[in-house]
Design a protein around this motif. Sequence first.
Motif, mmCIF file in Angstrom:
data_model
loop_
_atom_site.group_PDB
_atom_site.id
_atom_site.type_symbol
_atom_site.label_atom_id
_atom_site.label_comp_id
_atom_site.label_asym_id
_atom_site.label_seq_id
_atom_site.Cartn_x
_atom_site.Cartn_y
_atom_site.Cartn_z
ATOM 1 N N LEU A 353 3.624 -15.592 -30.313
ATOM 2 C CA LEU A 353 4.182 -14.272 -30.640
ATOM 3 C C LEU A 353 5.144 -13.766 -29.576
ATOM 4 O O LEU A 353 6.067 -13.015 -29.888
ATOM 5 C CB LEU A 353 3.052 -13.258 -30.847
ATOM 6 C CG LEU A 353 2.255 -13.373 -32.146
ATOM 7 C CD1 LEU A 353 1.219 -12.258 -32.227
ATOM 8 C CD2 LEU A 353 3.169 -13.323 -33.363
ATOM 9 N N LEU A 354 4.920 -14.150 -28.330
ATOM 10 C CA LEU A 354 5.768 -13.641 -27.251
ATOM 11 C C LEU A 354 6.755 -14.698 -26.763
ATOM 12 O O LEU A 354 7.959 -14.525 -26.874
ATOM 13 C CB LEU A 354 4.894 -13.144 -26.095
ATOM 14 C CG LEU A 354 3.943 -11.984 -26.448
ATOM 15 C CD1 LEU A 354 3.058 -11.631 -25.267
ATOM 16 C CD2 LEU A 354 4.732 -10.764 -26.900
ATOM 17 N N GLY A 355 6.249 -15.811 -26.250
ATOM 18 C CA GLY A 355 7.151 -16.820 -25.701
ATOM 19 C C GLY A 355 8.123 -17.383 -26.717
ATOM 20 O O GLY A 355 9.346 -17.337 -26.534
ATOM 21 N N LEU A 356 7.610 -17.912 -27.815
ATOM 22 C CA LEU A 356 8.470 -18.562 -28.809
ATOM 23 C C LEU A 356 9.357 -17.568 -29.542
ATOM 24 O O LEU A 356 10.426 -17.927 -30.026
ATOM 25 C CB LEU A 356 7.612 -19.331 -29.818
ATOM 26 C CG LEU A 356 6.932 -20.598 -29.286
ATOM 27 C CD1 LEU A 356 6.036 -21.198 -30.356
ATOM 28 C CD2 LEU A 356 7.953 -21.614 -28.822
ATOM 29 N N THR A 357 8.914 -16.333 -29.642
ATOM 30 C CA THR A 357 9.690 -15.326 -30.364
ATOM 31 C C THR A 357 10.791 -14.730 -29.491
ATOM 32 O O THR A 357 11.927 -14.555 -29.927
ATOM 33 C CB THR A 357 8.763 -14.196 -30.861
ATOM 34 O OG1 THR A 357 7.770 -14.754 -31.717
ATOM 35 C CG2 THR A 357 9.558 -13.146 -31.632
ATOM 36 N N ILE A 358 10.465 -14.439 -28.240
ATOM 37 C CA ILE A 358 11.395 -13.715 -27.373
ATOM 38 C C ILE A 358 12.510 -14.600 -26.835
ATOM 39 O O ILE A 358 13.676 -14.187 -26.781
ATOM 40 C CB ILE A 358 10.627 -13.052 -26.216
ATOM 41 C CG1 ILE A 358 9.736 -11.938 -26.750
ATOM 42 C CG2 ILE A 358 11.597 -12.505 -25.161
ATOM 43 C CD1 ILE A 358 8.846 -11.312 -25.703
ATOM 44 N N GLY A 359 12.181 -15.816 -26.436
ATOM 45 C CA GLY A 359 13.154 -16.668 -25.759
ATOM 46 C C GLY A 359 14.477 -16.852 -26.483
ATOM 47 O O GLY A 359 15.550 -16.538 -25.935
ATOM 48 N N PRO A 360 14.472 -17.343 -27.714
ATOM 49 C CA PRO A 360 15.742 -17.561 -28.417
ATOM 50 C C PRO A 360 16.528 -16.277 -28.655
ATOM 51 O O PRO A 360 17.759 -16.249 -28.501
ATOM 52 C CB PRO A 360 15.299 -18.193 -29.746
ATOM 53 C CG PRO A 360 13.966 -18.810 -29.443
ATOM 54 C CD PRO A 360 13.324 -17.888 -28.471
ATOM 55 N N VAL A 361 15.834 -15.196 -29.021
ATOM 56 C CA VAL A 361 16.516 -13.937 -29.338
ATOM 57 C C VAL A 361 17.097 -13.312 -28.073
ATOM 58 O O VAL A 361 18.244 -12.847 -28.057
ATOM 59 C CB VAL A 361 15.544 -12.957 -30.030
ATOM 60 C CG1 VAL A 361 16.219 -11.616 -30.252
ATOM 61 C CG2 VAL A 361 15.055 -13.535 -31.343
ATOM 62 N N LEU A 362 16.319 -13.280 -27.006
ATOM 63 C CA LEU A 362 16.786 -12.704 -25.745
ATOM 64 C C LEU A 362 18.010 -13.451 -25.230
ATOM 65 O O LEU A 362 19.002 -12.840 -24.806
ATOM 66 C CB LEU A 362 15.663 -12.760 -24.707
ATOM 67 C CG LEU A 362 16.026 -12.324 -23.283
ATOM 68 C CD1 LEU A 362 16.462 -10.868 -23.249
ATOM 69 C CD2 LEU A 362 14.849 -12.572 -22.335
ATOM 70 N N THR A 363 17.958 -14.759 -25.283
ATOM 71 C CA THR A 363 19.090 -15.554 -24.805
ATOM 72 C C THR A 363 20.324 -15.326 -25.669
ATOM 73 O O THR A 363 21.442 -15.204 -25.148
ATOM 74 C CB THR A 363 18.723 -17.045 -24.807
ATOM 75 O OG1 THR A 363 17.515 -17.232 -24.079
ATOM 76 C CG2 THR A 363 19.827 -17.880 -24.172
ATOM 77 N N ARG A 369 26.969 -11.092 -24.614
ATOM 78 C CA ARG A 369 27.557 -10.201 -23.616
ATOM 79 C C ARG A 369 28.140 -10.947 -22.407
ATOM 80 O O ARG A 369 29.197 -10.566 -21.892
ATOM 81 C CB ARG A 369 26.508 -9.185 -23.139
ATOM 82 C CG ARG A 369 26.116 -8.187 -24.237
ATOM 83 C CD ARG A 369 24.843 -7.438 -23.901
ATOM 84 N NE ARG A 369 24.547 -6.396 -24.873
ATOM 85 C CZ ARG A 369 24.003 -6.620 -26.070
ATOM 86 N NH1 ARG A 369 23.720 -7.869 -26.440
ATOM 87 N NH2 ARG A 369 23.771 -5.623 -26.897
ATOM 88 N N ILE A 370 27.444 -11.999 -21.961
ATOM 89 C CA ILE A 370 27.871 -12.646 -20.719
ATOM 90 C C ILE A 370 28.169 -14.136 -20.892
ATOM 91 O O ILE A 370 28.513 -14.814 -19.918
ATOM 92 C CB ILE A 370 26.806 -12.467 -19.608
ATOM 93 C CG1 ILE A 370 25.471 -13.095 -20.017
ATOM 94 C CG2 ILE A 370 26.612 -10.987 -19.280
ATOM 95 C CD1 ILE A 370 24.405 -13.021 -18.927
ATOM 96 N N GLY A 371 28.045 -14.638 -22.094
ATOM 97 C CA GLY A 371 28.292 -16.057 -22.342
ATOM 98 C C GLY A 371 27.004 -16.866 -22.282
ATOM 99 O O GLY A 371 26.041 -16.476 -21.598
ATOM 100 N N LEU A 372 26.977 -17.999 -22.979
ATOM 101 C CA LEU A 372 25.749 -18.772 -23.103
ATOM 102 C C LEU A 372 25.269 -19.375 -21.770
ATOM 103 O O LEU A 372 24.083 -19.254 -21.441
ATOM 104 C CB LEU A 372 25.921 -19.874 -24.154
ATOM 105 C CG LEU A 372 24.677 -20.724 -24.458
ATOM 106 C CD1 LEU A 372 23.498 -19.841 -24.864
ATOM 107 C CD2 LEU A 372 24.989 -21.744 -25.542
ATOM 108 N N PRO A 373 26.112 -20.021 -20.973
ATOM 109 C CA PRO A 373 25.596 -20.583 -19.705
ATOM 110 C C PRO A 373 24.981 -19.518 -18.801
ATOM 111 O O PRO A 373 23.913 -19.732 -18.225
ATOM 112 C CB PRO A 373 26.839 -21.216 -19.070
ATOM 113 C CG PRO A 373 27.748 -21.504 -20.222
ATOM 114 C CD PRO A 373 27.536 -20.385 -21.189
ATOM 115 N N ALA A 374 25.652 -18.378 -18.668
ATOM 116 C CA ALA A 374 25.125 -17.309 -17.817
ATOM 117 C C ALA A 374 23.825 -16.761 -18.384
ATOM 118 O O ALA A 374 22.893 -16.414 -17.627
ATOM 119 C CB ALA A 374 26.155 -16.191 -17.680
#
Length: 427
Positions: A353-363, A369-374
């Motif tokens: 619910l937290l790790g798998l859900t947040i990671g892709p969306v947050l990135t 806003r700042i580009g994928l590598p950053a």
Amino acid sequence: MDDDAPTPRAGRTLALLLVLMVIDFADRQVLVGAFPQLRREWGLSDTELGALVSVLTLTVALAAMPVAAWVDRRSRVRAIALMGVVWSVAAAASGWVQGYGQLLATRVGVGAGEAGYGAAGAALLATAFPARRRATVLGALYAAGPLGAVIGTALGGAVAATWGWRWAVGVLAVPGLIVALAVLRLPDYPTVRPPRARSRPAAVALLRTRSAAGAVVGAVLLLVVASALYTWLPSHLGEAYGLGGAAAGGLAAGVLLAGVAGTVAGAVAADRLARRDPRYRLLVPAVTASATAVLLGLGFGVAPPGGLQLALLLVGAATTTAAVGPVAAVVVDVVHRGQRASAAAVLVVAQNLLGLTIGPVLTGALADRIGLPAALAAVSLLGLVAAAALWSGARSYPRDRAAAAAAPDDGAPDDDARPADPVLRDG
């Protein structure tokens, strides 16, 4: 029985559960390889295709706790066999559906069958092997997951290209049924319950234990990093190296396999060093979490595309998953043995619910806003926060583990709860 030795047939138990874990995750991913055929046949959008994966993950997260609570009150062996049968039948049924809604429903069935498997398997193995080997054994179990994901994706694509997507989604149904039924021949351990004074829900008992809380927080933050890496690495490789989809996906799969190696290596190192001082079971993950932040931060934020960057990302992917086994061992170490499956399920729910859900969306949000590598470099810095949480938990782990080991049993809840199978001793 000697606590330094595994129980009889422990090796067979581990082997069967590893194979079943590979099938579990392969069944989750096998449909991904068939996405192109589904898109052509039914005209599905990317959102609809993605939902076929998300609905399974969500079902696993929602059902894990109630299923694990039931497992703790009944037989681990019989529950695991039933789970394997349920998800294998649902996978086979996926090949007979006549529309998207029916396929979505069968994916829910696969998720419902898989929901408690990792927790039940962890509880069984935690008792089959001595405590000093627990991180290694559970690390091996959970390392089988990403290995199964790679196999499932490759197998699904190959079978779908040759015989069609309907064969692809059900290709593992028969092997799954065979292995699930073979599990019935494994020994179980008597179902017990914690003393009434310690009988609060497993989630409360676990998260009020400082070492377990630190382990869970650290594991979730590292999974945010890992899920961001696995989701967005193919896109980064395609953009930075000018690779096509197949080449970028193949290179990303190599990084995923590095994570498998890191899971096993981190677990073995934690167990060996913990013989000297139990706190190393969380101190080793704290060190690897810090290394993750440095390696991936430099790889995405500083190093230009090329050999150095790929080397940093490869090693960083390995350190990202090095905490999986030790954290799972700590979680089952610091609760009463009658709550081990439920405690492992708390970790599963938090990770899904937290790790798998947040990671892709947050990135993705940061990348806009700042580009994928950053964005990937910024998310990797969560490894430092994870390291702090793991270090904090290590300080109280020996005391928490001793308290859990000293807690008495109240016996089995009812006569049916005691399996007729040969009995394992507590590790």
